[in-house]
Design an enzyme around this catalytic site. Structure first.
Site, PDB file in Angstrom:
ATOM      1  N   HIS A  17       0.841  -1.208   0.000  1.00 15.46           N
ATOM      2  CA  HIS A  17       0.000   0.000   0.000  1.00 15.46           C
ATOM      3  C   HIS A  17       0.878   1.260   0.000  1.00 15.46           C
ATOM      4  CE1 HIS A  17      -3.177  -2.515   2.347  1.00 15.46           C
ATOM      5  NE2 HIS A  17      -3.654  -2.333   1.116  1.00 15.46           N
ATOM      6  N   LYS A  41     -18.027  -5.738   7.884  1.00 13.82           N
ATOM      7  CA  LYS A  41     -16.710  -6.381   7.803  1.00 13.82           C
ATOM      8  C   LYS A  41     -16.036  -6.172   9.158  1.00 13.82           C
ATOM      9  CE  LYS A  41     -13.784  -6.522   3.639  1.00 13.82           C
ATOM     10  NZ  LYS A  41     -13.014  -5.677   2.706  1.00 13.82           N
ATOM     11  N   ARG A  90      -1.913  -6.280  -8.044  1.00 10.48           N
ATOM     12  CA  ARG A  90      -0.772  -7.154  -7.745  1.00 10.48           C
ATOM     13  C   ARG A  90      -0.561  -8.198  -8.821  1.00 10.48           C
ATOM     14  NH1 ARG A  90      -2.830  -8.305  -1.811  1.00 10.48           N
ATOM     15  NH2 ARG A  90      -4.656  -8.428  -3.135  1.00 10.48           N
ATOM     16  N   SER A 128      -3.007  -7.689   3.157  1.00 15.06           N
ATOM     17  CA  SER A 128      -3.385  -7.453   4.558  1.00 15.06           C
ATOM     18  C   SER A 128      -3.903  -8.734   5.186  1.00 15.06           C
ATOM     19  CB  SER A 128      -4.462  -6.375   4.643  1.00 15.06           C
ATOM     20  OG  SER A 128      -3.957  -5.141   4.221  1.00 15.06           O
TER      21      SER A 128
HETATM   22  O1  PNS Z   1      -8.715  -2.937   0.391  1.00 12.57           O
HETATM   23  P1  PNS Z   1     -10.006  -3.509  -0.127  1.00 12.57           P
HETATM   24  O2  PNS Z   1     -10.747  -4.187   0.993  1.00 12.57           O
HETATM   25  O3  PNS Z   1      -9.798  -4.396  -1.318  1.00 12.57           O
HETATM   26  O4  PNS Z   1     -10.895  -2.266  -0.618  1.00 12.57           O
HETATM   27  C1  PNS Z   1     -12.179  -2.461  -1.141  1.00 12.57           C
HETATM   28  C2  PNS Z   1     -12.958  -1.138  -1.244  1.00 12.57           C
HETATM   29  C3  PNS Z   1     -12.988  -0.447   0.104  1.00 12.57           C
HETATM   30  C4  PNS Z   1     -12.293  -0.233  -2.254  1.00 12.57           C
HETATM   31  C5  PNS Z   1     -14.394  -1.504  -1.723  1.00 12.57           C
HETATM   32  O5  PNS Z   1     -14.906  -2.525  -0.921  1.00 12.57           O
HETATM   33  C6  PNS Z   1     -15.335  -0.309  -1.677  1.00 12.57           C
HETATM   34  O6  PNS Z   1     -15.227   0.610  -2.451  1.00 12.57           O
HETATM   35  N1  PNS Z   1     -16.319  -0.350  -0.730  1.00 12.57           N
HETATM   36  C7  PNS Z   1     -17.281   0.702  -0.541  1.00 12.57           C
HETATM   37  C8  PNS Z   1     -18.679   0.270  -0.990  1.00 12.57           C
HETATM   38  C9  PNS Z   1     -18.857   0.452  -2.467  1.00 12.57           C
HETATM   39  O7  PNS Z   1     -18.720   1.521  -3.028  1.00 12.57           O
HETATM   40  N2  PNS Z   1     -19.160  -0.674  -3.136  1.00 12.57           N
HETATM   41  C10 PNS Z   1     -19.330  -0.730  -4.570  1.00 12.57           C
HETATM   42  C11 PNS Z   1     -17.998  -0.901  -5.252  1.00 12.57           C
HETATM   43  S1  PNS Z   1     -18.259  -1.482  -6.857  1.00 12.57           S
END
Ligand code: PNS
Length: 154
Positions: A17, A41, A90, A128
């Site tokens: 990150h 979560k 990645r 993570s």
């Molecule tokens: O580090 P991560 O857990 O892969 O990040 C995922 C994240 C936070 C970017 C994604 O879950 C997110 O944007 N969540 C917010 C809810 C949302 O907008 N969902 C629709 C996305 S298509």
């Protein structure tokens, strides 16, 4: 002023990150690191802890803001007046999920674009999820996370 959003769970922030943050900060005037605060979560670290860790690890990088968000990412982006979402890739395993998110976000909000930065090969194996597992079983996680956050992990 070009403002970008780098969203994620950051539970906890890893060296992967941090590498993306440094490179993304060079592409925009201001980079908002958006830390997911989602009650469905259950994280290992609270949103306050995750934010404190990121602030500490990024204290020497210019133009960084760290903020919590819940709800839809595109709504947060529009509140922040940002049109650019930045994500790290990645490898092929990330690709399908990332494509789906980028397309869904753009479908919901046509003004928002996602750009991908390819993770530094030295960090492409770090996640993570694995870091959390190593912490849980008392393994050597120290080389996978920024030095500044070691004090937050007991
Ligand atoms: O580090 P991560 O857990 O892969 O990040 C995922 C994240 C936070 C970017 C994604 O879950 C997110 O944007 N969540 C917010 C809810 C949302 O907008 N969902 C629709 C996305 S298509």
């Amino acid at each position: 002023m070009r403002r970008g959003i780098y969203p994620g769970s950051f539970d906890p922030i890893t060296l992967g990150h941090l590498d993306i943050i440094k490179r993304a900060a060079d592409l925009v005037d201001e980079l908002v690191i958006a830390v997911l605060n989602n009650s469905s979560k259950v994280p290992m670290f609270s949103v306050e802890e995750r934010i404190a860790m990121i602030k500490d690890a990024t204290k020497d990088i210019k133009g960084i803001e760290v903020e919590p968000f819940d709800g839809l990412l595109v709504d947060f982006a529009s509140r922040k007046n940002a049109k650019l979402i930045i994500r790290g890739l990645r490898g092929v395993n990330d690709f399908e999920y990332e494509m789906q998110m980028a397309q869904t976000n753009r479908n919901m909000c046509s003004g928002v674009d996602t750009i991908f930065l390819v993770t530094n090969i030295n960090y492409s194996y770090i996640s993570s999820t694995l870091v959390k597992e190593i912490i849980k079983y008392d393994g050597a996680f120290q080389k996978l996370v920024p030095e500044e956050i070691l004090k937050y992990i007991k």
